[in-house]
Design a protein around this motif. Sequence first.
Motif: not given
Length: 269
Positions: A48-55
């Motif tokens: 999330t800190q890297a800014g992905v859109d989902g997990l």
Amino acid sequence: MKFLKVFERLKTNVIGMIHVGALPGSPLSRAPLSEIIETSCREAEQYTQAGVDGLLVENMHDVPYVFEVGPEVCVCMTAVCSAVRRLCPSLPLGVQILSSANRAALATALASELDFVRVEGFVFSHVADEGLLNACAGDLLRYRRHIGAEHVQIFTDIKKKHSAHALTADVSLAETARAAEFFLSDGLIITGTATGVQTDPEELRVVARSVKLPVLIGSGVTYDNVENYVDANALIIGSHFKKDGRWENGVDPDRVQRFMEKIHELRDG
């Protein structure tokens, strides 16, 4: 589009893989559940800190896989997914339970308030490395209705990796995609032949032309080849985001950050 109820953008959503540690009862199980949860949450935070859109949370360390998982797997995956959901209350989250434990995944998604599941064996039979896998679409969608989980989207692998497709050699990828669409899949996942193996970019074009569903790339996307997949609705990335590019290692925040910087450049372009 239903897809936009989960993701904010239509194209090039980046979904980071969380490969949870081997769960209790599996041959490689070593760590207590509390440690598995802690590690999964740490990786979720790095993503999330890297800014992905989902997990996407998956029990990939539970080798060798079985078709019927015990209740301990469903319960443990629910504990992991619930912890990740609390940490990421607004991020799109999904789950896959190997191998093709699709009902367990739906139940886990419902209990953990997740948004989607990744499903194997949705249409047509094939020979997976675990054995013969038959189609599940009819039973699975009825189960989703039965438990009140219709808001959980079902993204389905077609001509999946780690499998032989000799049984359906006369059925093309486009025909398989159309069958999955007819059987009410919410999105299609195409892959290379194995984990980390590059997906053929031409297959993305073929499937996208054949159906009106979202198309996701399920293996082999890297910093060096991502330009080939900018028209995909989402990129599910595991191996490339791990230390040394190996799926069994922990998340490498620098690799994720570098990849996301390139994604933003491609989107701006």
